[in-house]
Design an enzyme around this catalytic site. Structure first.
Site, short mmCIF file in Angstrom:
data_model
loop_
_atom_site.label_atom_id
_atom_site.label_comp_id
_atom_site.label_asym_id
_atom_site.label_seq_id
_atom_site.Cartn_x
_atom_site.Cartn_y
_atom_site.Cartn_z
N HIS A 179 0.91 -1.06 0.10
CA HIS A 179 0.09 0.03 -0.05
C HIS A 179 1.04 1.18 0.00
O HIS A 179 0.48 2.35 -0.58
CB HIS A 179 -0.87 -0.05 1.00
CG HIS A 179 -1.79 1.11 1.05
ND1 HIS A 179 -3.01 1.11 0.37
CD2 HIS A 179 -1.98 2.12 1.81
CE1 HIS A 179 -3.75 2.09 0.69
NE2 HIS A 179 -3.22 3.01 1.55
N HIS B 282 -10.28 3.00 -0.99
CA HIS B 282 -10.57 2.61 0.52
C HIS B 282 -11.30 1.33 0.22
O HIS B 282 -12.35 1.40 0.84
CB HIS B 282 -11.15 3.75 1.37
CG HIS B 282 -10.56 3.91 2.50
ND1 HIS B 282 -11.12 4.43 3.88
CD2 HIS B 282 -9.11 3.99 2.76
CE1 HIS B 282 -10.28 4.59 4.63
NE2 HIS B 282 -9.23 4.34 4.14
#
EC number: 6.3.5.3
Length: 693
Positions: free
Chosen positions: A33, A79
């Site tokens: 990430h 998200h």
């Protein structure tokens, strides 16, 4: 947890074991990430520069020139995992995070887009996730006064257990006064502004870098942040006031990996020290690890000269925001954290930020899709209504009605292929999305076509593209087929962006999008956001007697189509059309504001006719099934009061607006859809969600 290989690399570099805070920093900052370790080398293929690009990839958001007095700050984020575990808070904080990325550039956020991907709505849990994600986005966006002006939605079994929530934010800033996220001068102070730090969101970056486990909703709930849009609104106003003083030298929002991520990345050009005990807290008894890695929302980190700290603090207090002077920029290239006099982290800053080993699993094998077409046996009338009733084709009124899209008073149009805002004396066009089913079948071609599709959406309003941002959503890169899809998609995006001379100025990579619970793996989903500039045009509605023209050739491209989704007919996926047709249509639309056009995408020509000309008589040459339901790219349906306006386009006149309902004839067959049938099909998504409420 860090892999054994990573631990070996780190210990060899440090010649010692790690402290708990150091281990947590590496676990989060070396995660996919944050570090893009599987994709960093692939992303270098993308064209990132151009005459309008003032600041390209690598910051919280990109800066692109719109005029001599106005620049755009634009970013895109995902998200995904949080939105499955807690759909309302996960999606709301996704909005909050990307808005803060734009705020950190000294920009005022003016618009949001939300391409979304879910499992089929026939499943109760998918309906629950979809409903609460929309509520989270609308609840946060409406409260902070930033309109959601565009979105896309895809429903496919691959997203059951792992929905995708991607958000684009666009802001405006003086092109000579934007901020950046890298510190400028050793000796300057680091000031934390915004909400108090709690324990929410711990390990969010590492959580986003693994697949979703069966017990995710219980075990991973602490990894999901809790948002407060009212504090975010205060931060928007406060940051604009602080930036206007000229005293903020750099800025970064606190997102993935919390304070540790923001402060280490911000200080990476020099070095930095953080005094963790000075951070303003929401909870008692927090450890240094919790303070540094928590992902509590609505927090910003600013670089300020020592003599200006009091002024910035006073501004924070004026907006009822907490602030703390928590650290300094150093000339020593190390990242240091102390806590009540004890050094709990002391690392070479380049090892922490840039030292994650590349993780390459590129497969040289090609994966070709089966393209044998099986003609559906259902009659054309039934098939047509099924296609028009599909939630990707039907009206999104249930979604759009929950968003305040008129706040800030810039919105000109939402009803066409692209959203249009008035910015200064020009039109700002916005488009987003991709077709994952096409990309699954042909990753290179499908992603190139996603670039063309978004450019075509802007072309329908006579708007020329300025830039692209992306969110590359894929399953595990350790799977050779997934990694091949990822590399081919990036290659297709890079090729077409280069061919159209649209720079890719930023984005996000989201991997490990798969679910143990549902035993699913998402389709390859390189979701795009595109913005452009053109002239503000008056909005026309086609009238009776106007002619309908079709631009572009139709091929039997049923693979990955809505028809294929409904019937399993398979067939070839669309190839890459000539991109010159997009520019040609854009030029014609820019010269002729009386024309009304839409490009052909999901649902093919049938969906375009139902949307643009629901009362019309149409005659088509060739097989009606192919002409109506193929999803070949590079085609446009244009309604014109005067055929001469279409020059120099190559087109075929196919019908006339007027009558009741849609009447279509072809070689040996015909189709009539009444207005009542069209309206009923169009309301399918709204009806489904209202009945399940």
């Amino acid at each position: 947890m860090l892999s054994a290989e990573d631990l070996t690399v780190i210990r060899d570099a440090l010649q010692r074991d790690l402290t708990p805070v150091e281990a947590a920093c590496f676990e989060n900052l070396w995660s996919e990430h944050c570090s893009y370790r599987s994709t960093r080398h692939l992303l270098k293929m993308m064209p990132t520069t151009g005459p309008a690009v003032l600041l390209g990839p690598g910051d919280d958001a990109a800066i692109v020139s719109f005029s001599e007095t106005c620049a755009l700050a634009i970013g895109m984020e995902s998200h995904n995992h949080p939105s499955y575990v807690d759909p309302y808070d996960g999606s709301a904080t996704g909005v909050g995070g990307i808005v803060r990325d734009v705020i950190s550039m000294g920009a005022k956020p003016i618009a949001l887009m939300d391409p979304l991907y879910f499992g089929p709505l026939t499943d109760e849990k998918n309906r629950y996730l979809f409903s609460h994600v929309i509520s989270g986005i609308s609840g946060y966006g409406n409260c902070i006064g930033v309109p959601v002006v565009r979105g896309e939605v895809v429903f496919d079994e691959g997203y059951s257990g792992n929905p995708l929530v991607n958000v684009v934010c666009v802001g405006t800033v003086d092109p000579t006064k934007y901020l950046t996220a890298r510190v400028k001068v050793p000796g300057n102070h680091l000031v934390l502004v915004g909400a108090r730090t709690g324990r929410d969101g711990l390990g969010g970056a590492s959580f986003a870098s693994r697949d979703i486990a069966e017990d995710a909703e219980a075990v991973d709930r602490p990894s999901v942040q809790i948002g407060d849009p009212f504090t975010e609104k205060l931060i928007i106003d406060a940051m604009l006031a602080m930036a206007a003083t000229g005293k903020v030298l750099s800025c970064r929002d606190l997102g993935a990996a919390g304070l540790a991520g923001a402060s280490s990345e911000m200080c990476s050009t020099f070095g930095g020290i953080i005094h963790a005990e000075k951070v303003h807290l929401r909870e008692t008894g927090m450890t240094a690890l919790e303070i540094m890695l928590a992902e509590s929302q609505e927090r910003m980190l600013l670089e300020v000269a020592p003599e200006d700290v009091a002024q910035i603090g006073s501004l924070a207090e004026r907006f009822d925001l907490c602030w703390s002077d928590i650290g300094e920029v150093t000339s020593d290239p190390r990242y240091v954290v102390d806590f009540h006099g004890e050094v709990v982290c002391d690392l070479p800053i380049d090892l922490l930020i840039d030292g994650a080993p590349r993780c390459s699993t590129l497969s040289q094998e090609r994966y070709e899709a089966v393209d044998l077409f099986t003609r559906p046996v259902t009659d054309l009338h039934t098939l047509a209504l099924q296609v028009l009733s599909h939630p990707e084709v039907a009206s999104r009124e249930w979604i759009v009605s929950q968003y305040d899209h008129d706040v800030q008073l810039r919105t000109v149009s939402l009803a066409h292929d692209a959203a249009v805002l008035r910015l200064e004396d020009a039109a700002l066009g916005l488009s987003c999305g991709c077709n994952p089913r096409h990309i699954h079948l042909r990753p290179f071609d499908g992603t190139a076509c996603a670039v063309i599709e978004n450019a075509a959406n802007l072309a329908c309003m006579g708007i020329a593209p300025l830039c692209i941002v992306n969110c590359l959503n894929f399953a595990s890169p350790l799977d050779p087929k997934v990694y091949w899809q990822l590399s081919e998609s990036i290659r297709g995006l890079s090729m077409m962006a280069g061919a159209l001379q649209i720079p890719v100025v930023g984005g996000n990579v989201s991997l490990y999008n798969q679910s143990d619970e549902q035993n699913t793996q998402i389709l390859p989903t390189p979701s795009l956001g595109m913005v452009g500039k053109g002239a503000v045009r008056r909005l026309q509605k086609p009238e009776a007697g106007w002619r309908l023209a079709l631009v572009g050739a139709t091929h039997p491209d049923f693979g990955g189509s809505i028809l294929d989704t409904l019937t399993g007919c398979h067939g070839q996926a669309p190839g890459i059309p000539d991109p010159a047709v997009v520019a040609a249509v854009r030029n014609v639309m820019a010269r002729n504001p009386d024309l009304v056009t839409t490009d052909l995408s999901q649902g093919g020509l049938l969906a375009a006719l139902a949307g643009l000309a629901p009362d019309a008589t149409v005659t088509l040459a060739g097989d009606l099934l192919t002409q109506l339901l193929s999803e070949t790219y590079g085609r446009f349906l244009i309604a014109t009061p005067d055929e001469t306006m279409l020059a120099p386009l190559e087109y075929t006149l196919i019908g006339t607006i007027g009558g009741e309902g849609l009447t279509i004839t072809g070689e040996g067959e015909s189709l009539h859809l009444s207005r009542d049938e069209l309206i009923s099909a169009d309301q399918t998504l709204t009806r489904t969600m209202r009945q399940s409420a």
